[in-house]
Design a protein around this motif. Structure first.
Motif, PDB file in Angstrom:
ATOM      1  N   ARG A 139      45.135  31.090  39.624  1.00  0.00           N
ATOM      2  CA  ARG A 139      44.347  30.381  38.607  1.00  0.00           C
ATOM      3  C   ARG A 139      44.540  30.982  37.221  1.00  0.00           C
ATOM      4  NH1 ARG A 139      39.131  30.570  40.787  1.00  0.00           N
ATOM      5  NH2 ARG A 139      39.687  28.788  42.083  1.00  0.00           N
ATOM      6  N   GLY A 140      44.555  32.289  37.118  1.00  0.00           N
ATOM      7  CA  GLY A 140      44.723  32.935  35.818  1.00  0.00           C
ATOM      8  C   GLY A 140      46.051  32.609  35.182  1.00  0.00           C
ATOM      9  N   LYS A 141      47.112  32.618  35.984  1.00  0.00           N
ATOM     10  CA  LYS A 141      48.452  32.315  35.456  1.00  0.00           C
ATOM     11  C   LYS A 141      48.527  30.864  34.988  1.00  0.00           C
ATOM     12  CE  LYS A 141      50.467  33.955  39.242  1.00  0.00           C
ATOM     13  NZ  LYS A 141      49.528  34.916  39.823  1.00  0.00           N
ATOM     14  N   ALA A 142      48.046  29.951  35.821  1.00  0.00           N
ATOM     15  CA  ALA A 142      48.148  28.529  35.492  1.00  0.00           C
ATOM     16  C   ALA A 142      47.358  28.189  34.236  1.00  0.00           C
ATOM     17  CB  ALA A 142      47.667  27.684  36.673  1.00  0.00           C
ATOM     18  N   LEU A 143      46.102  28.647  34.163  1.00  0.00           N
ATOM     19  CA  LEU A 143      45.282  28.316  33.002  1.00  0.00           C
ATOM     20  C   LEU A 143      45.736  29.065  31.759  1.00  0.00           C
ATOM     21  CD1 LEU A 143      43.382  27.230  35.356  1.00  0.00           C
ATOM     22  CD2 LEU A 143      41.534  27.620  33.734  1.00  0.00           C
ATOM     23  N   GLY A 144      46.226  30.283  31.946  1.00  0.00           N
ATOM     24  CA  GLY A 144      46.743  31.025  30.805  1.00  0.00           C
ATOM     25  C   GLY A 144      47.961  30.369  30.208  1.00  0.00           C
ATOM     26  N   LEU A 145      48.845  29.854  31.062  1.00  0.00           N
ATOM     27  CA  LEU A 145      50.031  29.166  30.571  1.00  0.00           C
ATOM     28  C   LEU A 145      49.673  27.831  29.923  1.00  0.00           C
ATOM     29  CD1 LEU A 145      52.497  29.983  33.478  1.00  0.00           C
ATOM     30  CD2 LEU A 145      52.577  30.866  31.143  1.00  0.00           C
ATOM     31  N   VAL A 146      48.641  27.172  30.432  1.00  0.00           N
ATOM     32  CA  VAL A 146      48.152  25.966  29.763  1.00  0.00           C
ATOM     33  C   VAL A 146      47.703  26.316  28.344  1.00  0.00           C
ATOM     34  CG1 VAL A 146      46.249  24.294  29.710  1.00  0.00           C
ATOM     35  CG2 VAL A 146      47.516  24.656  31.826  1.00  0.00           C
ATOM     36  N   LEU A 285      48.644  39.089  33.656  1.00  0.00           N
ATOM     37  CA  LEU A 285      47.781  40.253  33.836  1.00  0.00           C
ATOM     38  C   LEU A 285      46.408  39.843  34.357  1.00  0.00           C
ATOM     39  CD1 LEU A 285      48.636  42.239  30.579  1.00  0.00           C
ATOM     40  CD2 LEU A 285      49.278  42.837  32.922  1.00  0.00           C
ATOM     41  N   ASN A 286      45.990  38.648  33.967  1.00  0.00           N
ATOM     42  CA  ASN A 286      44.689  38.121  34.365  1.00  0.00           C
ATOM     43  C   ASN A 286      44.522  38.086  35.882  1.00  0.00           C
ATOM     44  OD1 ASN A 286      42.318  37.275  33.280  1.00  0.00           O
ATOM     45  ND2 ASN A 286      42.933  35.163  32.974  1.00  0.00           N
ATOM     46  N   ASP A 287      45.571  37.706  36.590  1.00  0.00           N
ATOM     47  CA  ASP A 287      45.510  37.617  38.049  1.00  0.00           C
ATOM     48  C   ASP A 287      45.753  38.954  38.727  1.00  0.00           C
ATOM     49  OD1 ASP A 287      44.812  34.946  38.415  1.00  0.00           O
ATOM     50  OD2 ASP A 287      46.878  34.254  38.281  1.00  0.00           O
ATOM     51  N   SER A 288      46.473  39.852  38.071  1.00  0.00           N
ATOM     52  CA  SER A 288      46.778  41.138  38.705  1.00  0.00           C
ATOM     53  C   SER A 288      45.735  42.209  38.394  1.00  0.00           C
ATOM     54  CB  SER A 288      48.164  41.634  38.271  1.00  0.00           C
ATOM     55  OG  SER A 288      48.224  41.763  36.865  1.00  0.00           O
ATOM     56  N   LEU A 289      45.202  42.220  37.174  1.00  0.00           N
ATOM     57  CA  LEU A 289      44.239  43.253  36.780  1.00  0.00           C
ATOM     58  C   LEU A 289      42.794  42.767  36.774  1.00  0.00           C
ATOM     59  CD1 LEU A 289      46.139  44.883  33.752  1.00  0.00           C
ATOM     60  CD2 LEU A 289      46.162  45.563  36.163  1.00  0.00           C
ATOM     61  N   GLY A 290      42.603  41.467  36.728  1.00  0.00           N
ATOM     62  CA  GLY A 290      41.241  40.940  36.670  1.00  0.00           C
ATOM     63  C   GLY A 290      40.907  40.399  35.294  1.00  0.00           C
ATOM     64  N   ARG A 291      39.887  39.531  35.240  1.00  0.00           N
ATOM     65  CA  ARG A 291      39.513  38.867  33.992  1.00  0.00           C
ATOM     66  C   ARG A 291      38.939  39.860  32.978  1.00  0.00           C
ATOM     67  NH1 ARG A 291      42.265  35.597  36.998  1.00  0.00           N
ATOM     68  NH2 ARG A 291      41.170  33.877  38.013  1.00  0.00           N
ATOM     69  N   SER A 342      35.564  28.864  33.895  1.00  0.00           N
ATOM     70  CA  SER A 342      35.538  27.900  35.004  1.00  0.00           C
ATOM     71  C   SER A 342      34.971  28.535  36.270  1.00  0.00           C
ATOM     72  CB  SER A 342      36.940  27.352  35.266  1.00  0.00           C
ATOM     73  OG  SER A 342      37.810  28.378  35.719  1.00  0.00           O
ATOM     74  N   GLU A 343      35.123  29.851  36.415  1.00  0.00           N
ATOM     75  CA  GLU A 343      34.648  30.549  37.607  1.00  0.00           C
ATOM     76  C   GLU A 343      33.191  30.990  37.488  1.00  0.00           C
ATOM     77  OE1 GLU A 343      39.097  32.318  38.699  1.00  0.00           O
ATOM     78  OE2 GLU A 343      37.691  33.490  37.492  1.00  0.00           O
ATOM     79  N   GLU A 405      33.052  40.179  37.093  1.00  0.00           N
ATOM     80  CA  GLU A 405      34.464  39.933  37.370  1.00  0.00           C
ATOM     81  C   GLU A 405      34.549  38.723  38.292  1.00  0.00           C
ATOM     82  OE1 GLU A 405      37.992  39.388  37.424  1.00  0.00           O
ATOM     83  OE2 GLU A 405      37.551  41.236  36.337  1.00  0.00           O
ATOM     84  N   THR A 406      35.372  37.741  37.926  1.00  0.00           N
ATOM     85  CA  THR A 406      35.414  36.489  38.691  1.00  0.00           C
ATOM     86  C   THR A 406      36.792  36.183  39.270  1.00  0.00           C
ATOM     87  OG1 THR A 406      35.908  35.238  36.668  1.00  0.00           O
ATOM     88  CG2 THR A 406      33.581  35.487  37.270  1.00  0.00           C
ATOM     89  N   ARG A 407      37.726  37.110  39.177  1.00  0.00           N
ATOM     90  CA  ARG A 407      39.107  36.839  39.599  1.00  0.00           C
ATOM     91  C   ARG A 407      39.176  36.278  41.021  1.00  0.00           C
ATOM     92  NH1 ARG A 407      43.294  41.779  40.278  1.00  0.00           N
ATOM     93  NH2 ARG A 407      41.388  42.581  41.208  1.00  0.00           N
ATOM     94  N   GLY A 408      39.868  35.140  41.167  1.00  0.00           N
ATOM     95  CA  GLY A 408      40.097  34.552  42.479  1.00  0.00           C
ATOM     96  C   GLY A 408      38.876  33.958  43.139  1.00  0.00           C
ATOM     97  N   ARG A 409      37.797  33.799  42.413  1.00  0.00           N
ATOM     98  CA  ARG A 409      36.555  33.296  43.007  1.00  0.00           C
ATOM     99  C   ARG A 409      36.751  31.887  43.567  1.00  0.00           C
ATOM    100  NH1 ARG A 409      31.050  33.726  39.590  1.00  0.00           N
ATOM    101  NH2 ARG A 409      31.222  35.890  40.338  1.00  0.00           N
ATOM    102  N   ASP A 410      36.219  31.657  44.755  1.00  0.00           N
ATOM    103  CA  ASP A 410      36.238  30.335  45.379  1.00  0.00           C
ATOM    104  C   ASP A 410      35.237  29.456  44.644  1.00  0.00           C
ATOM    105  OD1 ASP A 410      36.214  28.085  46.934  1.00  0.00           O
ATOM    106  OD2 ASP A 410      35.531  29.081  48.774  1.00  0.00           O
ATOM    107  N   LEU A 411      35.711  28.398  43.990  1.00  0.00           N
ATOM    108  CA  LEU A 411      34.817  27.585  43.168  1.00  0.00           C
ATOM    109  C   LEU A 411      33.769  26.845  43.992  1.00  0.00           C
ATOM    110  CD1 LEU A 411      37.222  26.108  40.465  1.00  0.00           C
ATOM    111  CD2 LEU A 411      35.902  28.228  40.438  1.00  0.00           C
ATOM    112  N   THR A 412      34.026  26.674  45.297  1.00  0.00           N
ATOM    113  CA  THR A 412      33.017  26.027  46.132  1.00  0.00           C
ATOM    114  C   THR A 412      31.826  26.943  46.387  1.00  0.00           C
ATOM    115  OG1 THR A 412      34.107  26.779  48.171  1.00  0.00           O
ATOM    116  CG2 THR A 412      34.725  24.614  47.311  1.00  0.00           C
TER     117      THR A 412
END
Length: 435
Positions: A139-146, A285-291, A342-343, A405-412
């Protein structure tokens, strides 16, 4: 290098289409928004209006975008992400065309304010759409690239307006710059025809029986208001620092450091390139180190670098070269806002809360532009830029110290409590805006 794009190759076709739809939409938003900045000198010469009046056009568009972003967030939670994003593209592209037909300052002021209502939708709604579709691990990579589409749109606006102004008569060149946005808009609309609403959003609607939950009050509800205001403080800090540097640094370099305009232009180009590199780097870095960790590191890096840039004497070439890392710092952190916000919020009111937090923060942060000018009269341009830059990063770091910290959080798993949902539903039933 191969591994850098593994996440994209592993993505499903719907995820890829959504990525390109959001990226191109954000690029187009940036392009249409930035075109005016490059046209203002020409328009000021044609219509003979002052710098203050020119600033009013930009401010009116920015404030309208803030209102539009919040309203679009509410509409997105009610009617769907893709539908609102498609409507926003049609809205601000139509007003871009109308802007090309204006014949006076006041006409352009009104048209740009109306166009601004459409600008606000792209960030919050597009970020939520991408977040709800993509694999949480990426999620971090995709939204960061957007988010990096901002830099692409900025560069496109600079190049295309420069070419049009150089090779066409002034009377038609600025009009063509407004009209040319139709071409990328058609491309975005074609891509978005093949993007479905996120399954997460459709499941939420099915679970709630299609009930409409989001209202303007939703961002202040007890379950989310702490996150809403902390996120708004975070965006305020980042925007205040970014605006203080991006808007006033060229003026400072000319008036205080006495650099030639050509060197300042080179510095601005380096900043735009650095902005793109910073956003892409932040995305990974967002996905590897955290938000939180990545955002804190970028804030500290930017504050330190800005201090050196402002207060340490350097020759012209070094100042221009440092534009690249300065751009990386001041704009890179924005790549983390989409994933983090978003998380933080539940699907039922995600874009409502994101629209509130981001656009309130953007509006308050934008006050630093005027504030720097006022304070500079008393303590000089360098000191004024430093004050608002460092205060902005202080606000951002303060917000980050309280946000989770919300990295990888399941949005459901981000959901309203049952009693909160019932109260929100009651508010909606009582709202005069209910369909």
């Amino acid at each position: 290098m191969v591994q850098v794009f593994d996440w994209y190759r592993a993505a499903a076709p719907a995820e890829r289409r959504t990525f390109w739809g959001c990226f191109c939409g954000w690029t187009l938003d940036s392009f249409d928004n930035q075109v005016l900045a490059f046209l203002l000198p020409t328009l000021m010469a044609v219509w003979h209006f002052s710098k203050g009046e020119a600033g009013l056009i930009a401010t009116s568009s920015l404030l309208a975008a803030s209102i539009g972003g919040w309203v679009s967030g509410i509409l997105s939670d009610r009617h769907g992400r893709v539908r609102v994003l498609t409507g926003s593209i049609i809205w601000f592209t139509a007003f871009s065309v109308i802007a090309g037909f204006t014949s006076s300052y006041h006409q352009l002021l009104i048209v740009r304010a109306l166009q601004g209502l459409g600008f606000g939708a792209e960030w919050a709604v597009g970020a939520a759409l991408m977040a709800e579709v993509i694999n949480p691990v990426h999620r971090g990579k995709a939204l960061g690239l957007v988010q990096s589409g901002f830099s692409v749109g900025w560069a496109m606006a600079a190049v295309l307006t420069g070419l049009l102004l150089a090779y066409l008569p002034a009377s038609i060149a600025w009009r063509s710059a407004f009209w040319i946005g139709v071409v990328p808009a058609l491309v975005v609309l074609m891509i978005r025809r093949y993007i479905p609403e996120p399954e997460l959003f459709r499941e939420m609607k099915k679970t709630t029986g299609g009930a409409v939950v989001a209202t303007w009050r939703s961002a202040f509800h007890k379950d989310v208001r702490r996150a809403s205001f902390l996120a708004a403080l975070l965006v305020t800090g980042l925007q205040a620092s970014s605006y203080a540097i991006m808007i006033w640094l060229p003026t400072m370099l000319v008036q205080v450091r006495h650099l030639p305009v050509s060197t300042v232009a080179l510095m601005a180009t380096m900043m735009s390139v650095g902005s793109f590199i910073g956003q892409v780097g932040f995305a990974y870095l967002n996905d590897s180190l955290g938000r939180r960790s990545t955002a804190i590191a970028f804030c500290l890096f930017s504050a330190l670098l800005t201090g050196c840039y402002l207060f340490i004497p350097m020759d012209a070439w070094l100042l221009a070269a440092l534009g690249l890392p300065v751009g990386m710092g001041i704009n890179g952190a924005f790549a983390g806002m989409g994933p983090m916000l978003s998380e933080l919020f539940p699907t039922q009111i995600r874009t409502t809360c994101m629209g509130f937090s981001y656009n309130v923060g953007k509006s308050v942060g934008a006050l630093s532009v005027a504030a720097v000018g006022v304070v500079a009269e008393r303590m000089g341009m360098v000191g004024a830029i430093a004050v608002f830059c460092f205060f902005g990063y202080f606000c951002a770091l303060l917000a980050l110290s309280f946000l989770p910290e919300t990295r990888g959080r399941d949005l459901t798993s981000v959901a309203l409590s049952d009693d909160s949902y019932d109260r929100l539903d009651m508010l909606e039933q009582a709202s005069p805006t209910r369909r």
